[in-house]
Design an enzyme around this catalytic site. Structure first.
Site, PDB file in Angstrom:
ATOM      1  N   THR A  48       0.852  -1.185   0.000  1.00 35.98           N
ATOM      2  CA  THR A  48       0.000   0.000   0.000  1.00 35.98           C
ATOM      3  C   THR A  48       0.889   1.237   0.000  1.00 35.98           C
ATOM      4  O   THR A  48       2.092   1.129  -0.209  1.00 35.98           O
ATOM      5  CB  THR A  48      -0.947  -0.018   1.215  1.00 35.98           C
ATOM      6  OG1 THR A  48      -0.162  -0.157   2.404  1.00 35.98           O
ATOM      7  CG2 THR A  48      -1.949  -1.153   1.126  1.00 35.98           C
ATOM      8  N   VAL A  50       0.844   4.504   2.299  1.00 33.20           N
ATOM      9  CA  VAL A  50       1.342   5.146   3.515  1.00 33.20           C
ATOM     10  C   VAL A  50       2.204   4.170   4.313  1.00 33.20           C
ATOM     11  O   VAL A  50       3.222   4.550   4.897  1.00 33.20           O
ATOM     12  CB  VAL A  50       0.169   5.666   4.387  1.00 33.20           C
ATOM     13  CG1 VAL A  50       0.678   6.242   5.712  1.00 33.20           C
ATOM     14  CG2 VAL A  50      -0.633   6.716   3.629  1.00 33.20           C
ATOM     15  N   CYS A  51       1.841   2.901   4.305  1.00 33.96           N
ATOM     16  CA  CYS A  51       2.497   1.886   5.134  1.00 33.96           C
ATOM     17  C   CYS A  51       4.018   1.833   4.980  1.00 33.96           C
ATOM     18  O   CYS A  51       4.727   1.828   5.990  1.00 33.96           O
ATOM     19  CB  CYS A  51       1.890   0.516   4.877  1.00 33.96           C
ATOM     20  SG  CYS A  51       0.125   0.437   5.231  1.00 33.96           S
ATOM     21  N   PRO A  52       4.560   1.809   3.756  1.00 37.41           N
ATOM     22  CA  PRO A  52       6.017   1.693   3.674  1.00 37.41           C
ATOM     23  C   PRO A  52       6.742   2.905   4.248  1.00 37.41           C
ATOM     24  O   PRO A  52       7.872   2.774   4.723  1.00 37.41           O
ATOM     25  CB  PRO A  52       6.296   1.509   2.187  1.00 37.41           C
ATOM     26  CG  PRO A  52       5.083   2.017   1.493  1.00 37.41           C
ATOM     27  CD  PRO A  52       3.944   1.786   2.435  1.00 37.41           C
ATOM     28  N   ILE A  55       6.861   2.020   7.998  1.00 33.34           N
ATOM     29  CA  ILE A  55       7.706   0.851   8.244  1.00 33.34           C
ATOM     30  C   ILE A  55       9.174   1.224   8.059  1.00 33.34           C
ATOM     31  O   ILE A  55      10.022   0.906   8.897  1.00 33.34           O
ATOM     32  CB  ILE A  55       7.295  -0.320   7.327  1.00 33.34           C
ATOM     33  CG1 ILE A  55       5.853  -0.740   7.633  1.00 33.34           C
ATOM     34  CG2 ILE A  55       8.247  -1.499   7.479  1.00 33.34           C
ATOM     35  CD1 ILE A  55       5.219  -1.626   6.572  1.00 33.34           C
TER      36      ILE A  55
END
Length: 179
Positions: A48, A50-52, A55
């Site tokens: 997806t 925003v997730c990276p 992370i």
């Protein structure tokens, strides 16, 4: 949602820990890092947008968490194989220094109470757990809003003082005295 003062739930999950052939996966439990603080953060889904950013942000600051005797654990519903594929594909995730937990049965996410009520995927939750397994900080963001890793570190620092820390307190500043 589990919150401050609650015990962090027991879990046993596969995790992606490396891209090195034969060493990609490991089973992780709530007791895999005895005596350490845990910083557990969840994201909705792999691959997806925003997730990276989050992370990778936790990955860049992993040494700072380790200096504070804390272990970062990432968590989503994706399998360990999907985590590995994403790490191989996304340049910012290739060398993550912390485990990516695979909660495909939604067991830990359900126990934590962090599943979006309509989407059925994890919200962006962040929990700081002390070495005794007690949640000392809990935060949750909407699916579209990333979190601030610096604030998680600042909160961990404040918790580790064992003292009263005023608004906007920063490490090295005075804590409050009880009169």
């Amino acid at each position: 949602m589990k919150t401050v003062g609650d015990r962090f739930p027991s879990f046993r999950l596969p995790a992606t820990v490396s891209r090195e052939p034969g060493k990609e996966f490991q089973e992780i439990t709530e007791q895999s890092h005895p005596g350490k603080w845990l910083v557990v953060f969840s994201w909705p889904l792999d691959f997806t947008f925003v997730c990276p950013t989050e992370i990778a942000g936790f990955g860049r600051r992993d040494a700072d968490f380790r200096e504070r005797d804390a272990q970062v654990l990432g968590l989503s519903l994706d399998s360990q194989y999907v985590h590995l594929a994403w790490r191989k594909e996304h340049k910012d995730l290739r060398d993550l220094p912390f485990p990516m937990l695979a909660d495909v049965k939604r067991e830990l996410c359900s126990a934590l109470g962090i599943l979006h009520p309509k989407e059925g995927i994890p919200l962006r939750a962040t929990l700081v757990v002390d070495p005794d397994g007690v949640i000392r900080f809990a935060s949750v963001h909407d699916l579209d809003v990333g979190r601030n890793v610096d604030e998680v570190l600042r909160t961990l620092d404040a918790l580790q003082t064992g003292e009263l820390c005023p608004c906007n307190w920063q490490p090295g500043e005075k804590t409050l005295e009880v009169k």
